[in-house]
Write a protein that holds these residues in place. Sequence first.
Motif, short mmCIF file in Angstrom:
data_model
loop_
_atom_site.label_atom_id
_atom_site.label_comp_id
_atom_site.label_asym_id
_atom_site.label_seq_id
_atom_site.Cartn_x
_atom_site.Cartn_y
_atom_site.Cartn_z
N LEU A 147 -3.02 33.79 41.06
CA LEU A 147 -2.02 33.32 42.06
C LEU A 147 -1.98 31.59 42.09
O LEU A 147 -2.99 31.19 42.07
CB LEU A 147 -2.46 33.77 43.40
CG LEU A 147 -1.66 33.37 44.68
CD1 LEU A 147 -0.18 33.96 44.66
CD2 LEU A 147 -2.20 33.70 46.04
N GLU A 167 -0.49 28.56 44.06
CA GLU A 167 0.23 28.15 45.50
C GLU A 167 0.37 26.67 45.28
O GLU A 167 -0.67 25.84 45.61
CB GLU A 167 -0.52 28.54 46.63
CG GLU A 167 -0.58 30.13 46.94
CD GLU A 167 -0.98 30.38 48.04
OE1 GLU A 167 -0.35 30.97 49.12
OE2 GLU A 167 -2.43 30.25 48.06
N GLU A 189 -3.09 39.63 49.29
CA GLU A 189 -3.02 38.96 47.82
C GLU A 189 -4.03 39.35 46.82
O GLU A 189 -3.53 39.72 45.55
CB GLU A 189 -3.29 37.23 48.02
CG GLU A 189 -2.25 36.99 48.95
CD GLU A 189 -2.68 35.17 49.31
OE1 GLU A 189 -1.92 34.57 49.81
OE2 GLU A 189 -4.00 35.20 49.24
N VAL A 241 1.41 34.54 39.70
CA VAL A 241 2.57 34.89 40.55
C VAL A 241 2.70 33.41 41.23
O VAL A 241 1.54 33.03 42.02
CB VAL A 241 2.30 36.08 41.55
CG1 VAL A 241 3.49 35.85 42.75
CG2 VAL A 241 2.39 37.22 40.67
N GLN A 242 3.47 32.56 41.43
CA GLN A 242 3.57 31.15 42.12
C GLN A 242 4.68 31.62 43.55
O GLN A 242 5.64 32.12 43.47
CB GLN A 242 4.40 30.39 41.26
CG GLN A 242 4.63 28.87 42.08
CD GLN A 242 5.32 28.02 41.33
OE1 GLN A 242 5.41 28.09 39.89
NE2 GLN A 242 6.02 26.84 41.77
N ARG A 243 3.72 31.28 44.51
CA ARG A 243 4.17 31.53 45.97
C ARG A 243 4.98 30.36 46.30
O ARG A 243 4.47 29.19 46.53
CB ARG A 243 3.23 31.83 46.99
CG ARG A 243 3.53 32.06 48.19
CD ARG A 243 2.70 32.38 49.30
NE ARG A 243 1.70 33.23 48.86
CZ ARG A 243 1.79 34.50 49.05
NH1 ARG A 243 2.78 35.00 49.73
NH2 ARG A 243 0.95 35.34 48.68
N ASN A 244 6.33 30.26 45.97
CA ASN A 244 7.21 29.13 46.81
C ASN A 244 7.34 29.11 48.09
O ASN A 244 7.35 28.07 48.94
CB ASN A 244 8.56 29.20 46.08
CG ASN A 244 8.40 28.90 44.54
OD1 ASN A 244 7.54 28.61 44.01
ND2 ASN A 244 9.03 29.88 43.55
N LEU A 287 9.07 34.17 45.15
CA LEU A 287 7.67 34.11 44.45
C LEU A 287 8.50 33.95 42.96
O LEU A 287 9.39 34.70 42.66
CB LEU A 287 6.76 35.11 44.63
CG LEU A 287 6.32 35.24 46.01
CD1 LEU A 287 6.93 36.55 46.72
CD2 LEU A 287 4.78 35.41 46.04
N ASN A 288 7.62 33.57 42.14
CA ASN A 288 7.93 33.56 40.61
C ASN A 288 6.80 34.43 39.79
O ASN A 288 5.52 33.99 40.21
CB ASN A 288 7.99 32.18 39.93
CG ASN A 288 9.38 31.13 40.63
OD1 ASN A 288 10.28 31.80 41.03
ND2 ASN A 288 8.88 29.98 40.58
N ASP A 344 8.00 39.73 49.52
CA ASP A 344 6.49 39.82 49.35
C ASP A 344 5.92 41.18 49.54
O ASP A 344 5.21 41.20 50.51
CB ASP A 344 5.81 38.60 50.22
CG ASP A 344 4.46 38.22 49.74
OD1 ASP A 344 3.95 39.03 48.59
OD2 ASP A 344 3.66 37.38 50.50
N TRP A 402 6.35 42.65 43.62
CA TRP A 402 5.42 42.04 42.47
C TRP A 402 5.38 43.02 41.42
O TRP A 402 5.45 42.39 40.17
CB TRP A 402 3.90 41.95 43.27
CG TRP A 402 3.60 40.88 44.11
CD1 TRP A 402 4.58 40.45 45.34
CD2 TRP A 402 2.63 40.05 44.03
NE1 TRP A 402 4.07 39.52 45.79
CE2 TRP A 402 2.80 39.10 45.33
CE3 TRP A 402 1.53 39.93 43.30
CZ2 TRP A 402 2.01 38.15 45.67
CZ3 TRP A 402 0.69 38.72 43.71
CH2 TRP A 402 0.88 37.93 44.86
#
Length: 172
Positions: free
Chosen positions: A35, A37, A50, A113-116, A121-122, A146, A151
């Motif tokens: 993850l 962030e 998460e 997983v990038q939480r914008n 998310l990316n 989310d 995911w």
Amino acid sequence: MVAPRLLPLLCALLLPGPVLAAGEPVKAALFPVELLEPGVVVARPLRPDETRRLGLATEELRRQIDANGALAPVDLAPQAAQIRKDAPLYKCEGCAERIAREAGAAVAVYGYVQRNTNQVLNVTITITDTASGKVLRGGQAVISGDTDETWRHGVRWVVKNRLLAEPLPDRS
């Protein structure tokens, strides 16, 4: 005129690089999905949801890789302590490749997983050559929502449409 038997050889020389022969899976180190962030200044422990979703994303990545057959996962259990120490692997500058090489893998597969925001998310997954560190293939998907399924869907999409849509290039 070019002899007919030389034509395949000439065509192969014009390609950007030979591809791996079908039926010869490449030994791969599949690392757990992490993850990222960017807005968090001080690292915090992961929330239970998460941790669960990262596990689901990692399982989905493994399931998709296994189903494709182009890669043969190696056992990373002996490297578990080193993986924890070097995490996050997406920014450790070569440690994923080193760990993968020590495990006998030719390629390293890692992602995050990038939480914008809470709902955007990316999912980013990369395959690198363990000898050179060269990126062989990579992909990213933006997911809205989310949830467990978003995911998993993001991982499936990246593997199907970016990572293994075509044979991996030769690593030379």
